[in-house]
Design a protein around this motif. Structure first.
Motif, short mmCIF file in Angstrom:
data_model
loop_
_atom_site.label_atom_id
_atom_site.label_comp_id
_atom_site.label_asym_id
_atom_site.label_seq_id
_atom_site.Cartn_x
_atom_site.Cartn_y
_atom_site.Cartn_z
N PHE A 41 0.83 -1.20 0.00
CA PHE A 41 0.00 0.00 0.00
C PHE A 41 0.86 1.25 0.00
CE2 PHE A 41 -2.47 3.36 1.98
CZ PHE A 41 -3.61 3.32 1.20
N PRO A 42 0.59 2.19 -0.85
CA PRO A 42 -0.52 2.31 -1.81
C PRO A 42 -0.15 1.89 -3.23
CG PRO A 42 0.51 4.43 -1.54
CD PRO A 42 1.28 3.47 -0.67
N GLY A 43 0.96 1.20 -3.39
CA GLY A 43 1.46 0.80 -4.70
C GLY A 43 2.69 1.62 -5.07
N TRP A 44 3.76 0.94 -5.47
CA TRP A 44 5.02 1.58 -5.81
C TRP A 44 5.35 1.39 -7.27
CZ3 TRP A 44 8.51 3.93 -2.24
CH2 TRP A 44 8.03 3.96 -0.92
N VAL A 45 5.90 2.45 -7.90
CA VAL A 45 6.28 2.39 -9.31
C VAL A 45 7.72 2.86 -9.48
CG1 VAL A 45 3.93 2.70 -10.21
CG2 VAL A 45 5.37 4.71 -9.76
N GLU A 46 8.28 2.51 -10.62
CA GLU A 46 9.58 3.03 -11.01
C GLU A 46 9.34 4.13 -12.03
OE1 GLU A 46 13.37 0.61 -11.64
OE2 GLU A 46 12.61 0.94 -13.69
N PHE A 47 9.97 5.28 -11.81
CA PHE A 47 9.79 6.47 -12.63
C PHE A 47 11.16 6.92 -13.10
CE2 PHE A 47 9.36 11.20 -12.75
CZ PHE A 47 8.37 11.30 -13.71
N ALA A 48 11.28 7.34 -14.36
CA ALA A 48 12.56 7.75 -14.91
C ALA A 48 12.49 9.15 -15.51
CB ALA A 48 13.01 6.76 -15.98
N LEU A 49 13.54 9.94 -15.26
CA LEU A 49 13.72 11.26 -15.87
C LEU A 49 15.07 11.27 -16.56
CD1 LEU A 49 12.60 13.65 -12.98
CD2 LEU A 49 11.37 13.17 -15.10
N THR A 50 15.15 11.91 -17.73
CA THR A 50 16.41 12.02 -18.46
C THR A 50 16.87 13.46 -18.42
OG1 THR A 50 15.73 10.21 -19.91
CG2 THR A 50 17.56 11.58 -20.68
N ASP A 51 18.10 13.68 -17.91
CA ASP A 51 18.62 15.04 -17.75
C ASP A 51 19.21 15.56 -19.06
OD1 ASP A 51 21.28 14.09 -17.96
OD2 ASP A 51 21.61 14.15 -15.79
N VAL A 52 19.75 16.80 -19.02
CA VAL A 52 20.27 17.44 -20.23
C VAL A 52 21.48 16.73 -20.81
CG1 VAL A 52 19.37 19.74 -19.75
CG2 VAL A 52 21.62 19.11 -18.90
N GLU A 53 22.17 15.94 -20.01
CA GLU A 53 23.34 15.20 -20.49
C GLU A 53 22.98 13.79 -20.97
OE1 GLU A 53 26.10 15.42 -17.24
OE2 GLU A 53 26.43 17.57 -17.54
N GLY A 54 21.68 13.46 -20.95
CA GLY A 54 21.23 12.16 -21.41
C GLY A 54 21.28 11.08 -20.34
N MET A 55 21.62 11.45 -19.10
CA MET A 55 21.66 10.47 -18.01
C MET A 55 20.24 10.22 -17.52
SD MET A 55 23.84 10.70 -14.53
CE MET A 55 23.77 9.41 -13.32
N VAL A 56 19.90 8.94 -17.37
CA VAL A 56 18.58 8.56 -16.89
C VAL A 56 18.63 8.43 -15.36
CG1 VAL A 56 16.75 6.82 -16.96
CG2 VAL A 56 18.04 7.39 -19.05
N HIS A 57 17.73 9.13 -14.69
CA HIS A 57 17.63 9.07 -13.23
C HIS A 57 16.40 8.26 -12.86
CE1 HIS A 57 20.76 12.14 -12.73
NE2 HIS A 57 20.24 12.64 -13.84
N ILE A 58 16.57 7.27 -11.99
CA ILE A 58 15.51 6.34 -11.62
C ILE A 58 15.00 6.69 -10.22
CG2 ILE A 58 14.95 3.91 -11.17
CD1 ILE A 58 15.55 4.53 -14.11
N PHE A 59 13.67 6.65 -10.08
CA PHE A 59 13.00 6.93 -8.82
C PHE A 59 12.09 5.76 -8.49
CE2 PHE A 59 14.03 10.77 -11.00
CZ PHE A 59 14.41 11.68 -10.03
N HIS A 60 12.06 5.34 -7.24
CA HIS A 60 11.11 4.35 -6.75
C HIS A 60 10.22 5.10 -5.78
CE1 HIS A 60 14.08 0.84 -7.61
NE2 HIS A 60 13.61 1.41 -8.70
N GLU A 61 8.94 5.24 -6.14
CA GLU A 61 8.05 6.10 -5.36
C GLU A 61 6.64 5.53 -5.31
OE1 GLU A 61 7.21 8.23 -2.82
OE2 GLU A 61 9.03 9.19 -3.58
N LYS A 62 5.92 5.96 -4.28
CA LYS A 62 4.50 5.60 -4.16
C LYS A 62 3.74 6.28 -5.30
CE LYS A 62 4.64 6.98 0.27
NZ LYS A 62 5.93 7.20 0.67
N ALA A 63 2.89 5.52 -5.97
CA ALA A 63 2.15 6.04 -7.12
C ALA A 63 1.38 7.33 -6.79
CB ALA A 63 1.24 4.97 -7.69
#
Length: 129
Positions: A41-63
């Motif tokens: 609870f309440p459910g977790w997802v993986e979320f990705a953002l790509t910065d200006v240098e092309g690096m992918v940043h990974i987040f594990h967060e509650k939906a």
């Protein structure tokens, strides 16, 4: 924020400063929910953002921290998602952002520099779509 044809990218900070009810320049940043992580609870997802240098940043967060939209384990992934953020500074091609609600990447980052094309100034839409 998407640059409108015939003009440069709008200055998010300046436009939001004109709104005297707003004390912080808020916006939304486009990322991708890559997968469902956990049914806890309440459910977790993986979320990705790509910065200006092309690096992918990974987040594990509650939906529900990322969006008011109902995300389910059975939903198709990956899927685009706009997440609320604070605009710390903005240039012509990039913006320095801090994610909302204390969201941090798996390596502890909460501030990123992202391409201006990945930012829009209608921040509350991100929590509602």
């Amino acid at each position: 924020m998407v640059a409108r044809q015939g003009c440069g990218p709008p200055d998010i900070i300046e436009r939001l400063r004109r709104n005297t009810c707003q004390t912080v320049a808020m916006a939304a940043v486009r990322g991708v929910v890559t997968r469902w992580l956990d049914d806890a609870f309440p459910g977790w997802v993986e979320f990705a953002l790509t910065d200006v240098e092309g690096m992918v940043h990974i987040f594990h967060e509650k939906a529900p921290v990322l969006t008011l939209e109902l995300l389910l384990a059975s939903d198709p992934y990956p899927r685009e998602l706009w997440v609320v953020c604070e605009v710390l500074s903005q240039g012509v091609t990039e913006a320095r952002l801090r994610l909302w609600d204390g969201i941090e990447s798996v390596d502890g980052r909460d501030e990123l520099t992202l391409p201006i094309q990945s930012v829009r100034d209608d921040d509350w839409t991100a929590r509602q779509t």
